[in-house]
Design an enzyme around this catalytic site. Sequence first.
Site, short mmCIF file in Angstrom:
data_model
loop_
_atom_site.label_atom_id
_atom_site.label_comp_id
_atom_site.label_asym_id
_atom_site.label_seq_id
_atom_site.Cartn_x
_atom_site.Cartn_y
_atom_site.Cartn_z
N SER A 98 0.83 -1.20 0.00
CA SER A 98 0.00 0.00 0.00
C SER A 98 0.87 1.26 0.00
CB SER A 98 -0.96 -0.07 1.20
OG SER A 98 -1.92 0.93 1.17
N HIS A 123 -2.48 -1.10 -4.20
CA HIS A 123 -3.94 -1.14 -4.33
C HIS A 123 -4.47 0.28 -4.21
CE1 HIS A 123 -4.52 -1.87 0.32
NE2 HIS A 123 -3.93 -0.73 0.06
#
Length: 194
Positions: A98, A123
């Site tokens: 992330s 993501h």
Amino acid sequence: MSLVPIVVEQTNRGERSYDIYSRLLKDRIIVLSDEINDVTASLVVAQMLFLEAEDPDKDIQLYINSPGGSVTAGFAIYDTMQYVKPDVSTICIGMAASMGAFLLAAGAKGKRFALPNSEIMIHQPLGGARGQATDIKIHAEQIIKIKNKLNRILSERTGQPFEKIERDTERDFFMSAEEAKAYGIVDEVMERRK
């Protein structure tokens, strides 16, 4: 309870003890090994500013083993990495997920590394809202703006087309160190220190 090793060094004035992170900082090494939040971001930012003041021409090494975390805290680190004069080299150890992967890609071009068994995951940002419908709509629009900004920067940092970044970040997208190199998140998979 967190245990932090102590390092003892001999000096001409006797012994001096440091916690391991302070000792690493003397060698211009910062370790980000936790969730990215306001506290960890403040620590990383302060260390980068300190190292810039110490020597603005010598690289800083940022070791990353992080599950990600707050986008705003991550942007504080990202902006400081771009702001300080020294190049910030990034090294993935373990996992950069992330916002951790975003910061890994944000290192100075040619100085972004991953160790062979590390994993990288990108993501879209996560968020949630409660309250009145109008407020929920405002928050949803803000998350979409942030998503587009993250994707644009990731596209610039990796050389991947924006549309590919959009598709790949739609869900969790895991990469090995070699796959992250091919993707452009890191420049080299490093097995041994040079």
